[in-house]
Design a protein around this motif. Sequence first.
Motif, PDB file in Angstrom:
ATOM      1  N   LEU A 173       0.822  -1.207   0.000  1.00  0.00           N
ATOM      2  CA  LEU A 173       0.000   0.000   0.000  1.00  0.00           C
ATOM      3  C   LEU A 173       0.861   1.263   0.000  1.00  0.00           C
ATOM      4  N   LYS A 174       1.957   1.240   0.750  1.00  0.00           N
ATOM      5  CA  LYS A 174       2.865   2.390   0.782  1.00  0.00           C
ATOM      6  C   LYS A 174       3.476   2.637  -0.596  1.00  0.00           C
ATOM      7  N   THR A 175       3.809   1.547  -1.284  1.00  0.00           N
ATOM      8  CA  THR A 175       4.410   1.674  -2.610  1.00  0.00           C
ATOM      9  C   THR A 175       3.394   2.177  -3.617  1.00  0.00           C
ATOM     10  N   LEU A 178       3.080   5.862  -3.761  1.00  0.00           N
ATOM     11  CA  LEU A 178       4.145   6.576  -4.457  1.00  0.00           C
ATOM     12  C   LEU A 178       3.815   6.811  -5.923  1.00  0.00           C
ATOM     13  N   PHE A 179       2.860   6.059  -6.456  1.00  0.00           N
ATOM     14  CA  PHE A 179       2.456   6.275  -7.846  1.00  0.00           C
ATOM     15  C   PHE A 179       1.873   7.679  -8.024  1.00  0.00           C
ATOM     16  N   VAL A 180       1.202   8.170  -6.990  1.00  0.00           N
ATOM     17  CA  VAL A 180       0.657   9.521  -7.038  1.00  0.00           C
ATOM     18  C   VAL A 180       1.791  10.541  -7.022  1.00  0.00           C
ATOM     19  N   LYS A 181       2.801  10.267  -6.216  1.00  0.00           N
ATOM     20  CA  LYS A 181       3.931  11.181  -6.066  1.00  0.00           C
ATOM     21  C   LYS A 181       4.782  11.254  -7.329  1.00  0.00           C
ATOM     22  N   TYR A 182       4.984  10.101  -7.966  1.00  0.00           N
ATOM     23  CA  TYR A 182       5.923  10.042  -9.090  1.00  0.00           C
ATOM     24  C   TYR A 182       5.262   9.766 -10.442  1.00  0.00           C
ATOM     25  N   GLY A 183       3.951   9.631 -10.458  1.00  0.00           N
ATOM     26  CA  GLY A 183       3.258   9.267 -11.688  1.00  0.00           C
ATOM     27  C   GLY A 183       3.561  10.167 -12.866  1.00  0.00           C
ATOM     28  N   ALA A 184       3.664  11.483 -12.619  1.00  0.00           N
ATOM     29  CA  ALA A 184       3.914  12.437 -13.700  1.00  0.00           C
ATOM     30  C   ALA A 184       5.322  12.301 -14.276  1.00  0.00           C
ATOM     31  N   GLN A 185       6.241  11.711 -13.502  1.00  0.00           N
ATOM     32  CA  GLN A 185       7.621  11.585 -13.946  1.00  0.00           C
ATOM     33  C   GLN A 185       7.867  10.296 -14.746  1.00  0.00           C
ATOM     34  N   MET A 186       6.930   9.363 -14.659  1.00  0.00           N
ATOM     35  CA  MET A 186       7.157   8.047 -15.248  1.00  0.00           C
ATOM     36  C   MET A 186       6.414   7.869 -16.563  1.00  0.00           C
TER      37      MET A 186
END
Length: 222
Positions: A173-175, A178-186
């Motif tokens: 769940l913690k990982t 992180l998709f929200v945090k880094y989604g725009a970069q990936m």
Amino acid sequence: MEKRSYAWFEKRRRTKALDLAQEQITKAIDTVTLLNQAMQSLSKGKSKEAMTHVQNLFVAEEEVDRLRTEVFKELSKGAALFADYREDLLHLVKRLDTLADDVKDAARCLDMLSEAEIPQELRENTVHMTSALVNCANALRASIEKLNVAPADAIEGSKKVEEIEHGIDEDYLKTKKLFVKYGAQMNAGALVIYDDLIEFIEQAADMCADTADYIVILSSRD
């Protein structure tokens, strides 16, 4: 005399089938260990090294399949003598096979992600998940090894498997967050595949816990 002969036959079949099941869990753990090694290598930017671990994992997973077939053959020889035990042990080895399948699917995701740009925090979290999965699988093996010699210890070991699995669920769940945090970069495709990756890791942990439930059942058999 005939009854004693059957009892000996049954014990022999149970022991050999369990020996094969223990060998199967050893190979299944090999796949988990290799997944962790591949994830560690990928986290450090060593793509070639990671893919070597992935290829070795695929070979180990094929051996898990072979051992499942051997267990089935062994149990079929004494099916009428211990039908309940046979069914429970079949469920056990099927779950070990599914565990290895989940790990293989995770490795396939790593293969597809070998050249992708993945944020370091995301990679580190996933390494933590695969490391915990190694601990979970090792706890499962220890529990299976106690089936014939110390059933009470086998049951206690199954509880440890469930505890570790619960921790992996939290890491999962913690990982995902992180998709929200880094989604725009990936890259969008990489993000989808990475989602599959951690999903398969979480499923493998769930299968360890599910297998541990059958250890409790087998430990209760006379």
